[in-house]
Design an enzyme around this catalytic site. Structure first.
Site, PDB file in Angstrom:
ATOM      1  N   GLY A  18      -9.834  39.880 -43.280  1.00 44.33           N
ATOM      2  CA  GLY A  18      -8.816  39.462 -42.316  1.00 44.33           C
ATOM      3  C   GLY A  18      -7.442  39.920 -42.786  1.00 44.33           C
ATOM      4  N   ALA A  19      -7.399  41.148 -43.327  1.00 47.80           N
ATOM      5  CA  ALA A  19      -6.180  41.621 -43.990  1.00 47.80           C
ATOM      6  C   ALA A  19      -5.014  41.871 -43.042  1.00 47.80           C
ATOM      7  CB  ALA A  19      -6.479  42.899 -44.764  1.00 47.80           C
ATOM      8  N   GLY A  21      -4.302  39.954 -40.547  1.00 52.46           N
ATOM      9  CA  GLY A  21      -3.989  38.684 -39.869  1.00 52.46           C
ATOM     10  C   GLY A  21      -2.749  37.992 -40.422  1.00 52.46           C
ATOM     11  N   ASP A  22      -2.486  36.853 -39.792  1.00 51.24           N
ATOM     12  CA  ASP A  22      -1.290  36.070 -40.068  1.00 51.24           C
ATOM     13  C   ASP A  22      -1.216  35.524 -41.498  1.00 51.24           C
ATOM     14  OD1 ASP A  22       0.749  35.579 -38.281  1.00 51.24           O
ATOM     15  OD2 ASP A  22       0.354  33.412 -38.443  1.00 51.24           O
ATOM     16  N   THR A  24      -2.515  36.579 -44.214  1.00 50.50           N
ATOM     17  CA  THR A  24      -2.272  37.600 -45.230  1.00 50.50           C
ATOM     18  C   THR A  24      -0.790  37.921 -45.327  1.00 50.50           C
ATOM     19  OG1 THR A  24      -4.417  38.510 -44.700  1.00 50.50           O
ATOM     20  CG2 THR A  24      -2.945  39.929 -45.960  1.00 50.50           C
ATOM     21  N   HIS A 184      -4.173  23.567 -48.790  1.00 53.35           N
ATOM     22  CA  HIS A 184      -2.872  24.054 -49.274  1.00 53.35           C
ATOM     23  C   HIS A 184      -1.942  22.929 -49.732  1.00 53.35           C
ATOM     24  CE1 HIS A 184      -1.296  23.144 -45.225  1.00 53.35           C
ATOM     25  NE2 HIS A 184      -0.114  23.163 -45.775  1.00 53.35           N
ATOM     26  N   GLU A 222       5.282  15.579 -38.397  1.00 55.24           N
ATOM     27  CA  GLU A 222       5.737  16.952 -38.181  1.00 55.24           C
ATOM     28  C   GLU A 222       6.690  17.001 -36.999  1.00 55.24           C
ATOM     29  OE1 GLU A 222       2.995  20.254 -39.140  1.00 55.24           O
ATOM     30  OE2 GLU A 222       1.495  18.825 -38.453  1.00 55.24           O
ATOM     31  N   HIS A 246      -5.869  17.180 -45.799  1.00 52.53           N
ATOM     32  CA  HIS A 246      -4.567  16.988 -46.449  1.00 52.53           C
ATOM     33  C   HIS A 246      -4.277  15.519 -46.802  1.00 52.53           C
ATOM     34  CE1 HIS A 246      -4.246  21.024 -45.240  1.00 52.53           C
ATOM     35  NE2 HIS A 246      -3.697  20.855 -44.054  1.00 52.53           N
ATOM     36  N   LYS A 346       2.166  15.452 -34.384  1.00 46.84           N
ATOM     37  CA  LYS A 346       3.037  16.572 -34.002  1.00 46.84           C
ATOM     38  C   LYS A 346       4.180  16.032 -33.151  1.00 46.84           C
ATOM     39  CE  LYS A 346       0.252  20.018 -35.317  1.00 46.84           C
ATOM     40  NZ  LYS A 346       0.545  20.680 -36.591  1.00 46.84           N
TER      41      LYS A 346
HETATM   42  C1  BG6 Z   1      -2.269  22.875 -41.427  1.00 45.45           C
HETATM   43  C2  BG6 Z   1      -2.504  22.374 -40.045  1.00 45.45           C
HETATM   44  O1  BG6 Z   1      -3.437  22.785 -42.200  1.00 45.45           O
HETATM   45  O2  BG6 Z   1      -1.234  22.099 -42.053  1.00 45.45           O
HETATM   46  C3  BG6 Z   1      -1.220  22.456 -39.231  1.00 45.45           C
HETATM   47  O3  BG6 Z   1      -3.520  23.146 -39.409  1.00 45.45           O
HETATM   48  C4  BG6 Z   1      -0.109  21.711 -39.944  1.00 45.45           C
HETATM   49  O4  BG6 Z   1      -1.414  21.924 -37.929  1.00 45.45           O
HETATM   50  C5  BG6 Z   1       0.015  22.170 -41.388  1.00 45.45           C
HETATM   51  O5  BG6 Z   1       1.097  21.968 -39.249  1.00 45.45           O
HETATM   52  C6  BG6 Z   1       0.986  21.304 -42.149  1.00 45.45           C
HETATM   53  O6  BG6 Z   1       1.252  21.873 -43.398  1.00 45.45           O
HETATM   54  P1  BG6 Z   1       2.687  21.790 -44.061  1.00 45.45           P
HETATM   55  O7  BG6 Z   1       2.527  22.404 -45.387  1.00 45.45           O
HETATM   56  O8  BG6 Z   1       3.616  22.542 -43.144  1.00 45.45           O
HETATM   57  O9  BG6 Z   1       3.042  20.351 -44.100  1.00 45.45           O
END
Ligand code: BG6
Length: 506
Positions: A18-19, A21-22, A24, A184, A222, A246, A346
């Site tokens: 997926g090189a 893509g976004d 990357t 992440h 968010e 998360h 959101k």
């Molecule tokens: C992503 C979700 O995993 O994490 C997104 O798919 C969300 O919808 C994002 O906005 C939030 O990450 P961060 O690092 O911006 O808080």
């Protein structure tokens, strides 16, 4: 960025599926640039991009260059660093559902020093299983003196059954020790700091239990709305998108027992135990302990936001939630009776990810007759983002002749001491991947435990005929979320005000 105190990562070819893509261009390449700049990787690292777009090495290099030139990505590199990395970026065009491309990867790796490879699946989840099968069929996951690692981005499954099936399929071809499942949030400094804050501080860890803690709140609010992600989001919703991954990672860091060491398995064992101790609710309990909402039109951060159900690729009668609040329990000795309130959504009032640990109220004996708001419980606030920091709220005597306690906040802000703003948050994840440290990656059992705890809510809402409650864009969620916590005589922490209270002691 300062020079790292640690050695550069071993030689490796980062094979990115997926090189073009976004992910990357927005994350992986900027991260590698930051790492090159700071010496965390050197010229023994190569990037081998795989994608469907026609083209050669120069096509991918030019594409990335054009993106980097115009974007304001978090990266802090010189042109010289980019030129160094540019010549080590390669591209193979091919369909990763067919064998041909894998034969080419085999010969490319043969030419590379060390022959270590990390395969990064920056592709839609639908392809995870197929790619793993093809890699295995072509001998590309076999470690013979070199390492072969597999990196998988979220979403990992869409419910308990699909996550189990995906784990089973992958682990049928490659052992857990070679699998790196990314969340992440674990790349964030403030998240990694939770363990240090707890285990390097006697004054924190010694009061870290139901004996002293009243409740815990975890909020990931968010500002952004769903925008152009309607297709993905309408099939996903706030619960799946944020909670089992998360928010549960934050919860696990807060609630885990001290590991015997900081080895990856010791830490992952303890985190896994917490997630497995999350109470699994009956349908009635799931209903009582949750609230969900979808935003209606409103103004958020000065922008007019259309209702969720009015945006592209979202069904007009969609029952998908853009906000969720849960009250959960961890059934262990340490946490018995302590509610964990989680919420995320959101198009809310502010971007704010925070963990609020509220301690028990002191006995009122000495302060009889005093207005309760003058004697507020201690709180520890871990400000994950933005304004990364840690705040401890305590009461002091307000100067004067009478004994008048007042709350103050002892504040630590990262920005006062460190420059973490230029990092993407993936630097530690990629370094650990190359270094073979799985601490910051999710193990199969934890993923499944997370899904198991949210499954009752998924089941409830999939059967429910009711649509989510509503909240105007730019607010902190529906009324039902306030009611969820207020029923217990508690309130959600207001992100923008309370922890900034400062005393003027002169
Ligand atoms: C992503 C979700 O995993 O994490 C997104 O798919 C969300 O919808 C994002 O906005 C939030 O990450 P961060 O690092 O911006 O808080």
């Amino acid at each position: 960025m300062t020079e790292p105190a640690i050695a550069p990562a071993p030689p490796v070819t980062l094979v990115i599926f997926g090189a073009t893509g976004d992910l990357t261009r927005r994350l992986l390449v900027p991260t590698i640039l930051n790492m090159t700049q700071s010496g965390l990787v050197n010229d023994s690292l190569q990037i081998l991009g795989i994608g469907l777009d026609p083209g050669d090495d120069e096509m991918l290099r030019a594409k990335l260059e054009a993106f980097l030139a115009t974007s304001n990505i978090k990266a802090n590199y010189s042109d010289e660093t980019w030129q160094q990395l540019r010549s080590r970026i390669f591209y193979l065009q091919g369909d990763f559902t067919q064998d041909a491309i894998y034969t080419q990867i085999v010969s490319r790796l043969r030419e590379q020093t060390g022959r270590n490879a990390a395969y990064y699946l920056a592709v839609p989840p639908l392809f995870f299983g197929d790619i793993v099968d093809k890699l295995a069929d072509n001998g590309l996951l076999k470690e013979d003196g070199s390492f072969r690692r597999l990196v998988i981005e979220k979403p990992f499954g869409t419910d308990l059954a699909s996550a189990k099936a995906l784990n089973a399929r992958i682990l049928n071809r490659v052992p857990e020790s070679q699998v790196y499942r990314v969340d992440h949030f674990l790349g964030k400094e403030t998240v990694q700091n939770i363990m240090t804050a707890r285990f390097a501080n006697m004054m924190i860890e010694s009061i870290w239990s139901n004996n002293f803690i009243d409740h815990v709140q975890i909020t990931a609010a968010e500002l952004v709305d769903v925008g152009t992600r309607g297709k993905f989001y309408d099939a996903t919703g706030a619960l799946r998108d944020m909670v089992p991954n998360h928010l549960f990672q934050l919860l696990a860091m807060v609630a885990m027992e001290p590991p015997n060491s900081f080895d990856a398995e010791a830490i992952r064992d303890e985190k896994g135990k917490v997630l497995k101790a999350l109470r699994i609710y009956s349908p009635e309990e799931a209903e009582q302990n949750s609230a969900r909402g979808a935003y209606t039109a409103g103004v958020s951060n000065g922008n007019t936001i259309p209702a969720y159900t009015d945006i592209a690729d979202v069904a007009r009668d969609s029952a998908t939630e853009t906000f969720v609040a849960l009250k959960l329990y961890i059934d262990t000795w340490r946490w018995a009776g302590v509610p964990f309130y989680l919420r995320t959504g959101k198009a809310m009032t502010a971007r704010d990810t925070e963990i609020i640990v509220t301690f028990r109220q002191v006995p009122f004996a000495q302060f009889k007759g005093m207005a309760p708001q003058r004697l507020t419980p201690n709180r520890l606030i871990i400000q994950v983002q933005p304004d990364e920091g840690l705040h401890i709220e305590i009461s002091i005597k307000s100067p004067g002749l009478s004994v008048e306690p007042m709350p103050i906040s002892l504040d630590f802000n990262y920005a006062d001491f460190f420059d973490i703003g230029k990092l993407t948050g993936y630097e530690s994840l990629l370094y650990d991947l190359f270094d073979g440290d799985q601490t910051l990656f999710q193990r199969a059992d934890s993923i499944e435990a997370g899904w198991a705890a949210v499954q009752p809510f998924l089941d409830l809402w999939s059967k429910s005929k009711e649509r989510p409650d509503t909240y105007p864009a730019g607010s902190m969620g529906p009324q039902s979320a306030e009611a969820l916590i207020e029923r217990d005589g508690r309130k959600w922490h207001q992100p923008d005000v309370a922890h900034r209270v400062k005393a003027k002691v002169s």
